[in-house]
Scaffold this motif. Structure first.
Motif, PDB file in Angstrom:
ATOM      1  N   LEU A   1     -74.110 -18.813 -61.720  1.00 42.35           N
ATOM      2  CA  LEU A   1     -73.793 -17.970 -60.569  1.00 42.35           C
ATOM      3  C   LEU A   1     -72.326 -17.544 -60.545  1.00 42.35           C
ATOM      4  CD1 LEU A   1     -74.860 -16.858 -57.806  1.00 42.35           C
ATOM      5  CD2 LEU A   1     -73.913 -18.931 -56.786  1.00 42.35           C
ATOM      6  N   ARG A   2     -72.105 -16.257 -60.327  1.00 39.64           N
ATOM      7  CA  ARG A   2     -70.751 -15.732 -60.142  1.00 39.64           C
ATOM      8  C   ARG A   2     -70.536 -15.527 -58.649  1.00 39.64           C
ATOM      9  NH1 ARG A   2     -72.121 -10.856 -64.257  1.00 39.64           N
ATOM     10  NH2 ARG A   2     -72.600 -12.128 -66.088  1.00 39.64           N
ATOM     11  N   ARG A   3     -69.446 -16.053 -58.142  1.00 39.03           N
ATOM     12  CA  ARG A   3     -69.173 -15.957 -56.704  1.00 39.03           C
ATOM     13  C   ARG A   3     -67.732 -15.537 -56.474  1.00 39.03           C
ATOM     14  NH1 ARG A   3     -71.223 -20.857 -53.529  1.00 39.03           N
ATOM     15  NH2 ARG A   3     -73.112 -19.577 -53.559  1.00 39.03           N
ATOM     16  N   ALA A   4     -67.545 -14.651 -55.503  1.00 34.83           N
ATOM     17  CA  ALA A   4     -66.194 -14.186 -55.161  1.00 34.83           C
ATOM     18  C   ALA A   4     -66.018 -14.205 -53.648  1.00 34.83           C
ATOM     19  CB  ALA A   4     -65.974 -12.775 -55.696  1.00 34.83           C
ATOM     20  N   SER A   5     -64.794 -14.401 -53.222  1.00 33.86           N
ATOM     21  CA  SER A   5     -64.444 -14.349 -51.810  1.00 33.86           C
ATOM     22  C   SER A   5     -63.446 -13.224 -51.587  1.00 33.86           C
ATOM     23  CB  SER A   5     -63.809 -15.671 -51.357  1.00 33.86           C
ATOM     24  OG  SER A   5     -64.796 -16.636 -51.065  1.00 33.86           O
ATOM     25  N   ILE A   6     -63.623 -12.515 -50.491  1.00 30.60           N
ATOM     26  CA  ILE A   6     -62.702 -11.430 -50.144  1.00 30.60           C
ATOM     27  C   ILE A   6     -62.089 -11.741 -48.791  1.00 30.60           C
ATOM     28  CG2 ILE A   6     -62.421  -8.957 -49.751  1.00 30.60           C
ATOM     29  CD1 ILE A   6     -65.560 -10.063 -51.458  1.00 30.60           C
ATOM     30  N   ASN A   7     -60.756 -11.751 -48.743  1.00 28.12           N
ATOM     31  CA  ASN A   7     -60.040 -12.013 -47.496  1.00 28.12           C
ATOM     32  C   ASN A   7     -59.550 -10.722 -46.876  1.00 28.12           C
ATOM     33  OD1 ASN A   7     -60.187 -14.838 -47.807  1.00 28.12           O
ATOM     34  ND2 ASN A   7     -58.403 -14.815 -49.149  1.00 28.12           N
ATOM     35  N   GLY A   8     -59.645 -10.631 -45.562  1.00 25.09           N
ATOM     36  CA  GLY A   8     -59.055  -9.520 -44.833  1.00 25.09           C
ATOM     37  C   GLY A   8     -58.225 -10.057 -43.685  1.00 25.09           C
ATOM     38  N   PHE A   9     -56.927 -10.250 -43.930  1.00 29.05           N
ATOM     39  CA  PHE A   9     -56.037 -10.806 -42.912  1.00 29.05           C
ATOM     40  C   PHE A   9     -54.941  -9.801 -42.606  1.00 29.05           C
ATOM     41  CE2 PHE A   9     -57.197 -14.880 -45.281  1.00 29.05           C
ATOM     42  CZ  PHE A   9     -58.315 -15.081 -44.494  1.00 29.05           C
ATOM     43  N   GLY A  10     -54.944  -9.260 -41.397  1.00 30.32           N
ATOM     44  CA  GLY A  10     -53.986  -8.216 -41.064  1.00 30.32           C
ATOM     45  C   GLY A  10     -53.021  -8.607 -39.968  1.00 30.32           C
ATOM     46  N   TYR A  11     -51.891  -7.911 -39.926  1.00 36.94           N
ATOM     47  CA  TYR A  11     -50.889  -8.189 -38.904  1.00 36.94           C
ATOM     48  C   TYR A  11     -51.375  -7.819 -37.507  1.00 36.94           C
ATOM     49  CZ  TYR A  11     -47.274  -9.388 -42.252  1.00 36.94           C
ATOM     50  OH  TYR A  11     -46.548 -10.027 -43.209  1.00 36.94           O
ATOM     51  N   GLY A  12     -52.399  -6.980 -37.443  1.00 36.16           N
ATOM     52  CA  GLY A  12     -52.924  -6.604 -36.144  1.00 36.16           C
ATOM     53  C   GLY A  12     -53.888  -7.622 -35.555  1.00 36.16           C
TER      54      GLY A  12
ATOM     55  N   ILE B   1     -54.456 -22.329 -58.745  1.00 37.70           N
ATOM     56  CA  ILE B   1     -54.757 -20.896 -58.751  1.00 37.70           C
ATOM     57  C   ILE B   1     -53.947 -20.198 -59.831  1.00 37.70           C
ATOM     58  CG2 ILE B   1     -55.370 -20.799 -56.305  1.00 37.70           C
ATOM     59  CD1 ILE B   1     -52.625 -19.724 -55.690  1.00 37.70           C
ATOM     60  N   GLN B   2     -54.451 -19.058 -60.279  1.00 38.71           N
ATOM     61  CA  GLN B   2     -53.744 -18.240 -61.260  1.00 38.71           C
ATOM     62  C   GLN B   2     -54.049 -16.773 -60.989  1.00 38.71           C
ATOM     63  OE1 GLN B   2     -55.211 -18.570 -65.357  1.00 38.71           O
ATOM     64  NE2 GLN B   2     -57.040 -19.591 -64.585  1.00 38.71           N
ATOM     65  N   VAL B   3     -53.132 -15.914 -61.414  1.00 36.45           N
ATOM     66  CA  VAL B   3     -53.277 -14.473 -61.233  1.00 36.45           C
ATOM     67  C   VAL B   3     -53.634 -13.846 -62.576  1.00 36.45           C
ATOM     68  CG1 VAL B   3     -52.138 -12.329 -60.568  1.00 36.45           C
ATOM     69  CG2 VAL B   3     -51.620 -14.460 -59.343  1.00 36.45           C
ATOM     70  N   PRO B   4     -54.785 -13.167 -62.682  1.00 38.18           N
ATOM     71  CA  PRO B   4     -55.156 -12.548 -63.951  1.00 38.18           C
ATOM     72  C   PRO B   4     -54.304 -11.319 -64.227  1.00 38.18           C
ATOM     73  CG  PRO B   4     -56.734 -11.935 -62.262  1.00 38.18           C
ATOM     74  CD  PRO B   4     -55.789 -12.926 -61.627  1.00 38.18           C
TER      75      PRO B   4
ATOM     76  N   ALA C   1     -66.819 -25.137 -54.462  1.00 43.45           N
ATOM     77  CA  ALA C   1     -66.421 -25.431 -55.839  1.00 43.45           C
ATOM     78  C   ALA C   1     -66.852 -24.328 -56.786  1.00 43.45           C
ATOM     79  CB  ALA C   1     -67.036 -26.765 -56.284  1.00 43.45           C
ATOM     80  N   VAL C   2     -67.871 -23.556 -56.401  1.00 39.71           N
ATOM     81  CA  VAL C   2     -68.320 -22.453 -57.253  1.00 39.71           C
ATOM     82  C   VAL C   2     -67.289 -21.338 -57.258  1.00 39.71           C
ATOM     83  CG1 VAL C   2     -70.106 -20.681 -57.571  1.00 39.71           C
ATOM     84  CG2 VAL C   2     -70.746 -22.997 -56.879  1.00 39.71           C
ATOM     85  N   THR C   3     -66.646 -21.108 -56.131  1.00 38.45           N
ATOM     86  CA  THR C   3     -65.672 -20.041 -56.022  1.00 38.45           C
ATOM     87  C   THR C   3     -64.280 -20.531 -56.311  1.00 38.45           C
ATOM     88  OG1 THR C   3     -66.948 -19.315 -54.132  1.00 38.45           O
ATOM     89  CG2 THR C   3     -64.877 -18.172 -54.535  1.00 38.45           C
ATOM     90  N   GLY C   4     -63.913 -21.565 -55.604  1.00 35.37           N
ATOM     91  CA  GLY C   4     -62.523 -21.910 -55.492  1.00 35.37           C
ATOM     92  C   GLY C   4     -62.000 -21.050 -54.382  1.00 35.37           C
ATOM     93  N   ALA C   5     -60.833 -21.322 -53.815  1.00 34.37           N
ATOM     94  CA  ALA C   5     -60.261 -20.443 -52.809  1.00 34.37           C
ATOM     95  C   ALA C   5     -58.806 -20.756 -52.649  1.00 34.37           C
ATOM     96  CB  ALA C   5     -60.986 -20.583 -51.484  1.00 34.37           C
ATOM     97  N   ILE C   6     -58.185 -20.063 -51.747  1.00 35.28           N
ATOM     98  CA  ILE C   6     -56.743 -20.203 -51.613  1.00 35.28           C
ATOM     99  C   ILE C   6     -56.378 -21.562 -51.033  1.00 35.28           C
ATOM    100  CG2 ILE C   6     -54.669 -19.157 -50.630  1.00 35.28           C
ATOM    101  CD1 ILE C   6     -56.085 -17.277 -52.420  1.00 35.28           C
ATOM    102  N   GLY C   7     -55.389 -22.198 -51.684  1.00 37.82           N
ATOM    103  CA  GLY C   7     -54.769 -23.392 -51.154  1.00 37.82           C
ATOM    104  C   GLY C   7     -55.706 -24.471 -50.655  1.00 37.82           C
TER     105      GLY C   7
ATOM    106  N   LEU D   1     -58.597 -21.270 -60.149  1.00 37.18           N
ATOM    107  CA  LEU D   1     -59.171 -20.142 -59.416  1.00 37.18           C
ATOM    108  C   LEU D   1     -58.369 -18.884 -59.711  1.00 37.18           C
ATOM    109  CD1 LEU D   1     -60.762 -18.803 -57.024  1.00 37.18           C
ATOM    110  CD2 LEU D   1     -58.909 -19.607 -55.575  1.00 37.18           C
ATOM    111  N   PHE D   2     -59.078 -17.788 -60.018  1.00 37.23           N
ATOM    112  CA  PHE D   2     -58.418 -16.498 -60.211  1.00 37.23           C
ATOM    113  C   PHE D   2     -58.230 -15.828 -58.854  1.00 37.23           C
ATOM    114  CE2 PHE D   2     -60.146 -17.160 -64.454  1.00 37.23           C
ATOM    115  CZ  PHE D   2     -59.106 -16.725 -65.255  1.00 37.23           C
ATOM    116  N   VAL D   3     -57.013 -15.392 -58.578  1.00 37.13           N
ATOM    117  CA  VAL D   3     -56.702 -14.728 -57.316  1.00 37.13           C
ATOM    118  C   VAL D   3     -56.133 -13.348 -57.613  1.00 37.13           C
ATOM    119  CG1 VAL D   3     -55.329 -14.806 -55.217  1.00 37.13           C
ATOM    120  CG2 VAL D   3     -56.237 -16.914 -56.167  1.00 37.13           C
ATOM    121  N   GLY D   4     -56.722 -12.326 -57.005  1.00 33.62           N
ATOM    122  CA  GLY D   4     -56.272 -10.967 -57.269  1.00 33.62           C
ATOM    123  C   GLY D   4     -56.146 -10.147 -56.008  1.00 33.62           C
ATOM    124  N   SER D   5     -55.766  -8.908 -56.179  1.00 35.08           N
ATOM    125  CA  SER D   5     -55.544  -7.992 -55.066  1.00 35.08           C
ATOM    126  C   SER D   5     -55.685  -6.561 -55.574  1.00 35.08           C
ATOM    127  CB  SER D   5     -54.132  -8.218 -54.495  1.00 35.08           C
ATOM    128  OG  SER D   5     -53.674  -7.084 -53.823  1.00 35.08           O
ATOM    129  N   VAL D   6     -56.039  -5.660 -54.666  1.00 37.77           N
ATOM    130  CA  VAL D   6     -56.112  -4.244 -55.052  1.00 37.77           C
ATOM    131  C   VAL D   6     -54.860  -3.481 -54.631  1.00 37.77           C
ATOM    132  CG1 VAL D   6     -58.609  -4.106 -55.024  1.00 37.77           C
ATOM    133  CG2 VAL D   6     -57.341  -3.645 -52.933  1.00 37.77           C
TER     134      VAL D   6
END
Length: 215
Positions: free
Chosen positions: A111-122, A97-100, A23-29, A44-49
């Protein structure tokens, strides 16, 4: 191919192993979105680089981590550039979710908390949970040097507040090392020359930028 259920299971597993409250972070779906509120401030804010620097393949996870850490340190959620309309297959409202699209002050105190996903086709399936150092140290009765800006005061981000750092006396007593590396001696000497010229520029001196940060 990426598996939605495998990603959900991994995120949930990471939060269980880390003893972290989703609940501190929130996450996808379905993994964490259900813990968020539906109003604007609770989503939840969802972003990408990727929109900033394109496809990095094996380095994309590292770039995402850097962006997340900087957001935690500054208390500002970095925006996604060029975002206009989301994929209609994504239930933004239902998943809370929302995109900033512009720099946004961290929506909650504490507390500030973030999650980073790394999901690749490989087949890559990775998830990292990162807490800001300022609150983590305080909540666990620990002390350490960090670069996290304190929480905003009176609802405003005080850009003049610097990060918690070692005392002025300790800073003066401690040598600052500039490590330069290159394949050839001449390249190292050129880098050292460029750096020394930069350090005496009026613009650099006016910024008052700490040498330890540059080092």
């Amino acid at each position: 191919m990426p598996s939605r259920q495998a990603q959900v299971s991994l995120i949930q597993s990471a939060y269980r192993q880390g003893g972290c409250d989703p609940a501190v972070t929130g996450a996808i779906g379905e993994a964490i979105g259900a813990y968020r509120r539906s109003d604007k401030d609770g989503k939840l804010f969802v972003g990408s680089v990727k929109t900033n620097i394109g496809h990095l393949e094996g380095a994309s996870g590292l770039a995402g981590l850097i962006k997340a850490v900087r957001s935690l340190e500054e208390g500002v959620i970095a925006p996604n550039i060029w975002f206009e309309n989301g994929n209609p297959a994504i239930d933004f409202d239902g998943w809370h979710i929302q995109v900033p699209t512009e720099p946004t002050a961290w929506p909650a105190s504490g507390l500030r908390r973030a999650s980073i996903n790394g999901f690749g086709y490989g087949g890559t399936n990775a998830h990292i949970i990162v807490d800001d150092a300022y609150h983590y140290l305080a909540e666990n009765g620990l002390q350490g040097h960090h670069r996290t800006r304190p929480p905003p005061l009176s609802g405003a981000i005080l850009s003049q507040l610097g990060p918690d750092r070692i005392s002025d006396k300790a800073a003066k007593d401690r040598p600052i090392i500039f490590y330069l590396s290159a394949h050839e001696r001449e390249a190292v000497e050129n880098a050292a020359k460029s750096l020394s010229e930069y350090l005496v520029l009026p613009s650099f001196i006016a910024e008052g930028y700490p040498l330890e940060n540059l080092a």
